[in-house]
Scaffold this motif. Structure first.
Motif, PDB file in Angstrom:
ATOM      1  N   ARG A 192      -8.712   6.478  -0.227  1.00 15.86           N
ATOM      2  CA  ARG A 192      -7.956   5.695  -1.193  1.00 15.86           C
ATOM      3  C   ARG A 192      -7.513   4.336  -0.644  1.00 15.86           C
ATOM      4  O   ARG A 192      -7.449   3.355  -1.367  1.00 15.86           O
ATOM      5  CB  ARG A 192      -6.721   6.494  -1.641  1.00 15.86           C
ATOM      6  CG  ARG A 192      -5.903   5.842  -2.732  1.00 15.86           C
ATOM      7  CD  ARG A 192      -4.652   6.675  -3.069  1.00 15.86           C
ATOM      8  NE  ARG A 192      -4.994   7.956  -3.645  1.00 15.86           N
ATOM      9  CZ  ARG A 192      -4.520   9.116  -3.218  1.00 15.86           C
ATOM     10  NH1 ARG A 192      -3.690   9.164  -2.205  1.00 15.86           N
ATOM     11  NH2 ARG A 192      -4.865  10.249  -3.816  1.00 15.86           N
ATOM     12  N   ASN A 193      -7.178   4.277   0.631  1.00 14.80           N
ATOM     13  CA  ASN A 193      -6.603   3.061   1.211  1.00 14.80           C
ATOM     14  C   ASN A 193      -7.284   2.668   2.520  1.00 14.80           C
ATOM     15  O   ASN A 193      -7.836   3.515   3.234  1.00 14.80           O
ATOM     16  CB  ASN A 193      -5.106   3.252   1.490  1.00 14.80           C
ATOM     17  CG  ASN A 193      -4.284   3.304   0.217  1.00 14.80           C
ATOM     18  OD1 ASN A 193      -4.345   2.396  -0.603  1.00 14.80           O
ATOM     19  ND2 ASN A 193      -3.504   4.364   0.049  1.00 14.80           N
TER      20      ASN A 193
ATOM     21  N   ILE B 177       0.868  -1.176   0.000  1.00 21.77           N
ATOM     22  CA  ILE B 177       0.000   0.000   0.000  1.00 21.77           C
ATOM     23  C   ILE B 177       0.902   1.222   0.000  1.00 21.77           C
ATOM     24  O   ILE B 177       1.826   1.323   0.822  1.00 21.77           O
ATOM     25  CB  ILE B 177      -0.905   0.031   1.248  1.00 21.77           C
ATOM     26  CG1 ILE B 177      -1.918  -1.113   1.209  1.00 21.77           C
ATOM     27  CG2 ILE B 177      -1.631   1.374   1.355  1.00 21.77           C
ATOM     28  CD1 ILE B 177      -2.739  -1.233   2.481  1.00 21.77           C
TER      29      ILE B 177
END
Length: 300
Positions: A51-52, A28
């Protein structure tokens, strides 16, 4: 899962992620514009942005390159509650960062900015030669033409300094004295060099490159004043074993397992200048065919 904390378009990070993709490793990449919220699911902490998303216990290794983890800071109308919750949130964020830093890692956000003065003192403690240096707020006792001026705070880039481009603070030889006092500044003895050395350190291993910058007036004092029309000659170089051993002792004392170090070779002496924990190393890797990108990917 590998966690990489970096800037959006940081080239070095991109080169390492290419290797991780080739190796079929999950990772990531966190960017500096991401803002995370800490949550809990089935008694397990995870952090999430637009986003993550990842659980703390699924991260196996961390590479802190640049930037940092940013968290949503909740605010409350009641002043007393807000003060209490500020403290609660601080310790929760601190727990997340320290938990990540306790895992296998390359560099840490908490010590990514080293104090040059403390580093030089430690370097001398472990027997590395360091050019004579001092702090002063005027040039009254400065020896002209034999003294250089450098910033204490690493290698700052001044944004849009002339409304057209950014400015870099280069190492400069003092050729004239100032009339007025100024803020306390770092001065250092000018060393006549045979050549400069850039070394990259990763978990006890060291790769070095000699930079023949003294042959060009433009790069003679600071090789970062690159001459693109006539680049400096750069070649592989092996530091003496005793110097490498002192580097290892220094880096351990500073709690750093990665960084770029600068030296000057003058006669039979190797003068240590500084360490940059997040310095660029792609040029060294490419020029000397060290393949440092794969070394980092392999470690992660």
């Amino acid at each position: 899962m590998i966690l990489i904390i970096s800037n959006n378009n940081e080239r070095t990070t991109t080169e390492i992620t290419k290797w991780l993709s080739i190796m079929d490793k999950k990772f990531i990449r966190v960017h500096e514009d991401e803002v995370f919220e800490i949550k809990v699911d089935n008694k397990k902490i995870f952090i999430e942005s637009s986003r993550n998303k990842f659980f703390l216990d699924e991260i196996t290794s961390v590479w802190y390159r640049r930037g940092g983890l940013r968290f949503i800071h909740l605010k409350y109308e009641n002043i007393s509650i807000n003060e209490h919750m500020n403290e609660v949130q601080h310790w929760l964020y601190d727990y997340v960062i320290k938990t990540l830093e306790s895992k296998k890692h390359i560099n840490k956000e908490s010590n990514s900015d080293v104090n040059k003065l403390l580093v030089l003192e430690q370097a001398q403690k472990f027997g590395l030669e360091v050019p004579i240096y001092f702090l002063a707020e005027n040039t009254k006792d400065v020896h002209l033409h034999n003294t250089i001026i450098k910033t204490i705070a690493g290698n700052p880039i001044l944004d849009n300094i002339d409304q057209q481009s950014d400015g870099i603070m280069y190492t400069t030889v003092i050729n004239k004295k100032e009339k007025n006092n100024f803020f306390i500044t770092f001065f250092q003895e000018k060393i006549e060099k045979d050549f400069e050395i850039r070394s990259f350190y990763l978990n006890g291993k060291i790769w070095s490159m000699a930079i023949f910058s003294q042959n060009d007036e433009q790069t003679k004092t600071d090789f970062r004043k690159y001459n693109l029309k006539k680049p400096n000659r750069n070649v592989r170089y092996n530091l003496p074993v005793e110097i490498e051993h002192k580097i290892q002792l220094l880096m351990k004392a500073l709690d750093l397992n990665c960084g770029s170090l600068d030296f000057i070779k003058s006669g039979n002496k190797y003068y240590f200048l500084e360490v940059n924990t997040i310095g660029q190393f792609l040029g060294l890797s490419l020029t000397c065919n060290y393949n440092l990108e794969k070394e980092i990917a392999d470690y992660l």
